[in-house]
Design a protein around this motif. Structure first.
Motif, PDB file in Angstrom:
ATOM      1  N   GLY A 138       6.502  20.603  13.361  1.00  0.00           N
ATOM      2  CA  GLY A 138       6.077  21.939  12.975  1.00  0.00           C
ATOM      3  C   GLY A 138       7.024  22.553  11.961  1.00  0.00           C
ATOM      4  N   VAL A 139       6.853  23.817  11.739  1.00  0.00           N
ATOM      5  CA  VAL A 139       7.648  24.574  10.785  1.00  0.00           C
ATOM      6  C   VAL A 139       8.871  25.131  11.505  1.00  0.00           C
ATOM      7  CG1 VAL A 139       7.610  26.572   9.247  1.00  0.00           C
ATOM      8  CG2 VAL A 139       5.574  25.165   9.487  1.00  0.00           C
ATOM      9  N   THR A 140      10.025  25.081  10.869  1.00  0.00           N
ATOM     10  CA  THR A 140      11.248  25.584  11.490  1.00  0.00           C
ATOM     11  C   THR A 140      11.484  27.046  11.127  1.00  0.00           C
ATOM     12  OG1 THR A 140      12.706  25.013   9.642  1.00  0.00           O
ATOM     13  CG2 THR A 140      12.279  23.278  11.295  1.00  0.00           C
ATOM     14  N   LEU A 141      12.342  27.703  11.876  1.00  0.00           N
ATOM     15  CA  LEU A 141      12.745  29.061  11.538  1.00  0.00           C
ATOM     16  C   LEU A 141      13.406  29.100  10.166  1.00  0.00           C
ATOM     17  CD1 LEU A 141      14.168  30.346  14.948  1.00  0.00           C
ATOM     18  CD2 LEU A 141      12.009  30.977  13.866  1.00  0.00           C
ATOM     19  N   GLU A 142      14.164  28.062   9.850  1.00  0.00           N
ATOM     20  CA  GLU A 142      14.823  27.987   8.545  1.00  0.00           C
ATOM     21  C   GLU A 142      13.792  27.917   7.418  1.00  0.00           C
ATOM     22  OE1 GLU A 142      17.940  28.207   5.943  1.00  0.00           O
ATOM     23  OE2 GLU A 142      18.022  28.469   8.111  1.00  0.00           O
ATOM     24  N   ASP A 143      12.722  27.160   7.627  1.00  0.00           N
ATOM     25  CA  ASP A 143      11.638  27.107   6.636  1.00  0.00           C
ATOM     26  C   ASP A 143      11.053  28.495   6.409  1.00  0.00           C
ATOM     27  OD1 ASP A 143      11.801  24.297   6.474  1.00  0.00           O
ATOM     28  OD2 ASP A 143      10.217  23.999   7.969  1.00  0.00           O
ATOM     29  N   LEU A 144      10.777  29.183   7.494  1.00  0.00           N
ATOM     30  CA  LEU A 144      10.189  30.521   7.390  1.00  0.00           C
ATOM     31  C   LEU A 144      11.153  31.503   6.734  1.00  0.00           C
ATOM     32  CD1 LEU A 144       8.412  30.786  10.873  1.00  0.00           C
ATOM     33  CD2 LEU A 144       7.365  30.303   8.636  1.00  0.00           C
ATOM     34  N   LYS A 145      12.430  31.402   7.086  1.00  0.00           N
ATOM     35  CA  LYS A 145      13.442  32.285   6.498  1.00  0.00           C
ATOM     36  C   LYS A 145      13.488  32.118   4.987  1.00  0.00           C
ATOM     37  CE  LYS A 145      18.104  31.702   6.510  1.00  0.00           C
ATOM     38  NZ  LYS A 145      19.458  31.547   7.046  1.00  0.00           N
ATOM     39  N   LYS A 146      13.532  30.868   4.541  1.00  0.00           N
ATOM     40  CA  LYS A 146      13.573  30.595   3.098  1.00  0.00           C
ATOM     41  C   LYS A 146      12.302  31.084   2.416  1.00  0.00           C
ATOM     42  CE  LYS A 146      16.663  26.627   3.390  1.00  0.00           C
ATOM     43  NZ  LYS A 146      16.746  25.153   3.343  1.00  0.00           N
ATOM     44  N   ARG A 147      11.182  30.831   3.036  1.00  0.00           N
ATOM     45  CA  ARG A 147       9.893  31.240   2.447  1.00  0.00           C
ATOM     46  C   ARG A 147       9.794  32.755   2.347  1.00  0.00           C
ATOM     47  NH1 ARG A 147       4.634  28.650   2.141  1.00  0.00           N
ATOM     48  NH2 ARG A 147       3.449  30.079   0.862  1.00  0.00           N
ATOM     49  N   MET A 148      10.233  33.459   3.379  1.00  0.00           N
ATOM     50  CA  MET A 148      10.178  34.926   3.352  1.00  0.00           C
ATOM     51  C   MET A 148      11.147  35.496   2.311  1.00  0.00           C
ATOM     52  SD  MET A 148       7.818  36.040   5.268  1.00  0.00           S
ATOM     53  CE  MET A 148       8.266  37.764   5.342  1.00  0.00           C
ATOM     54  N   ALA A 149      12.319  34.906   2.182  1.00  0.00           N
ATOM     55  CA  ALA A 149      13.291  35.363   1.182  1.00  0.00           C
ATOM     56  C   ALA A 149      12.720  35.170  -0.219  1.00  0.00           C
ATOM     57  CB  ALA A 149      14.610  34.612   1.341  1.00  0.00           C
TER      58      ALA A 149
ATOM     59  N   ASP B 119      21.680  34.164  12.994  1.00  0.00           N
ATOM     60  CA  ASP B 119      20.983  32.891  13.112  1.00  0.00           C
ATOM     61  C   ASP B 119      20.080  33.012  14.338  1.00  0.00           C
ATOM     62  OD1 ASP B 119      20.227  30.273  13.952  1.00  0.00           O
ATOM     63  OD2 ASP B 119      21.917  29.422  12.856  1.00  0.00           O
ATOM     64  N   LEU B 120      18.808  33.269  14.084  1.00  0.00           N
ATOM     65  CA  LEU B 120      17.865  33.570  15.159  1.00  0.00           C
ATOM     66  C   LEU B 120      17.722  32.411  16.146  1.00  0.00           C
ATOM     67  CD1 LEU B 120      15.961  35.717  16.259  1.00  0.00           C
ATOM     68  CD2 LEU B 120      14.179  34.820  14.742  1.00  0.00           C
ATOM     69  N   GLY B 121      17.702  31.185  15.650  1.00  0.00           N
ATOM     70  CA  GLY B 121      17.605  30.037  16.546  1.00  0.00           C
ATOM     71  C   GLY B 121      18.783  29.954  17.501  1.00  0.00           C
ATOM     72  N   LYS B 122      19.997  30.088  16.959  1.00  0.00           N
ATOM     73  CA  LYS B 122      21.199  30.054  17.808  1.00  0.00           C
ATOM     74  C   LYS B 122      21.227  31.232  18.772  1.00  0.00           C
ATOM     75  CE  LYS B 122      24.299  27.518  14.732  1.00  0.00           C
ATOM     76  NZ  LYS B 122      25.483  27.603  13.875  1.00  0.00           N
ATOM     77  N   ALA B 123      20.848  32.412  18.282  1.00  0.00           N
ATOM     78  CA  ALA B 123      20.835  33.597  19.138  1.00  0.00           C
ATOM     79  C   ALA B 123      19.839  33.432  20.284  1.00  0.00           C
ATOM     80  CB  ALA B 123      20.510  34.844  18.316  1.00  0.00           C
ATOM     81  N   ALA B 124      18.680  32.856  19.985  1.00  0.00           N
ATOM     82  CA  ALA B 124      17.660  32.651  21.012  1.00  0.00           C
ATOM     83  C   ALA B 124      18.129  31.646  22.061  1.00  0.00           C
ATOM     84  CB  ALA B 124      16.355  32.190  20.372  1.00  0.00           C
ATOM     85  N   LEU B 125      18.748  30.555  21.624  1.00  0.00           N
ATOM     86  CA  LEU B 125      19.259  29.567  22.584  1.00  0.00           C
ATOM     87  C   LEU B 125      20.364  30.158  23.449  1.00  0.00           C
ATOM     88  CD1 LEU B 125      19.319  26.333  20.398  1.00  0.00           C
ATOM     89  CD2 LEU B 125      17.717  26.915  22.249  1.00  0.00           C
ATOM     90  N   ARG B 126      21.230  30.958  22.837  1.00  0.00           N
ATOM     91  CA  ARG B 126      22.292  31.627  23.608  1.00  0.00           C
ATOM     92  C   ARG B 126      21.674  32.558  24.646  1.00  0.00           C
ATOM     93  NH1 ARG B 126      25.178  36.403  23.556  1.00  0.00           N
ATOM     94  NH2 ARG B 126      27.307  36.203  24.330  1.00  0.00           N
ATOM     95  N   LYS B 127      20.632  33.301  24.247  1.00  0.00           N
ATOM     96  CA  LYS B 127      19.984  34.243  25.166  1.00  0.00           C
ATOM     97  C   LYS B 127      19.308  33.518  26.326  1.00  0.00           C
ATOM     98  CE  LYS B 127      18.631  38.297  26.455  1.00  0.00           C
ATOM     99  NZ  LYS B 127      19.552  39.288  26.988  1.00  0.00           N
ATOM    100  N   ILE B 128      18.712  32.362  26.056  1.00  0.00           N
ATOM    101  CA  ILE B 128      18.113  31.574  27.143  1.00  0.00           C
ATOM    102  C   ILE B 128      19.192  31.181  28.142  1.00  0.00           C
ATOM    103  CG2 ILE B 128      17.023  29.361  27.719  1.00  0.00           C
ATOM    104  CD1 ILE B 128      15.477  29.632  25.029  1.00  0.00           C
ATOM    105  N   GLY B 129      20.362  30.778  27.643  1.00  0.00           N
ATOM    106  CA  GLY B 129      21.479  30.433  28.528  1.00  0.00           C
ATOM    107  C   GLY B 129      21.949  31.621  29.353  1.00  0.00           C
TER     108      GLY B 129
END
Length: 141
Positions: A10-21, A95-105
Motif C-alpha cells: 500500500g501507500v506509506t505515510l511518507e508517500d502521502l507526506k511528500k505528495r501533500m507537500a 514523524d507520525l508513524g513513529k508517534a503512532a507506534l509510540r502511542k500504541i506502546g
C-alpha cells in the motif's frame, strides 16, 4: 505532479507526506498551512465525516447495507481527515508513524490485557478497580 505508486504493502505515510507537500507547493499554499489552520481544517473534515453517520444509529462493520455511493463518500471524507493529519504532522515536524507506534506502546501499558480485555472502561476506572483489588488483597481479603 508525480503519482504515488501503490506497492503490495500500500501507500506509506511518507508517500502521502511528500505528495501533500508537493501539492501545496505547486499551489503556493504553504503560506496558509500553519499548524492552527491545518488543525481547524482537520476538525472541519472530521465534522463532515461525522455528518455521514449522524442519523444512522449503530452501523455494522463493513457498512453492509450502505450503497456504493455512500461508501465512496465515507472514503473521501476519511481521506480528507488522513491527508490533513499527515500534512499537520509534517508542518509540526512530527514523524507520525513513529508517534503512532509510540502511542500504541503507551496504550498497551495504560490498558494491560489482564485488566482491560473485553472492557470499555477508561484507564482511570480500570486503575481504580485494580487499586481497590490491591488494597483488598493487602488487607487479607
Amino acid at each position: 505532479m508525480t503519482e504515488v505508486a501503490e506497492r503490495d504493502g500500500g501507500v506509506t505515510l511518507e508517500d502521502l507526506k511528500k505528495r501533500m507537500a508537493e501539492f501545496a507547493k505547486e499551489r503556493d499554499w504553504d503560506q496558509f498551512h500553519s499548524p492552527r489552520n491545518l488543525l481547524l481544517a482537520l476538525v472541519g473534515e472530521v465534522g463532515e465525516l461525522s455528518e455521514i453517520f449522524q442519523w444512522k444509529g449503530e452501523v455494522p462493520r463493513g457498512l453492509p447495507d450502505w450503497k456504493d455511493e455512500e461508501k465512496q463518500h465515507v472514503g473521501e471524507e476519511l481521506s480528507d481527515v488522513l491527508l490533513y493529519l499527515v500534512r499537520l504532522s509534517d508542518i509540526c515536524g512530527i514523524d507520525l508513524g513513529k508517534a503512532a507506534l509510540r502511542k500504541i506502546g503507551l496504550n498497551a501499558i495504560k490498558y494491560p490485557v489482564k485488566l482491560s480485555k473485553g472492557s470499555n472502561k477508561k484507564f482511570t476506572q480500570i486503575n481504580a478497580a485494580d487499586n481497590s483489588d490491591s488494597k483488598s488483597n493487602s488487607d487479607g481479603v
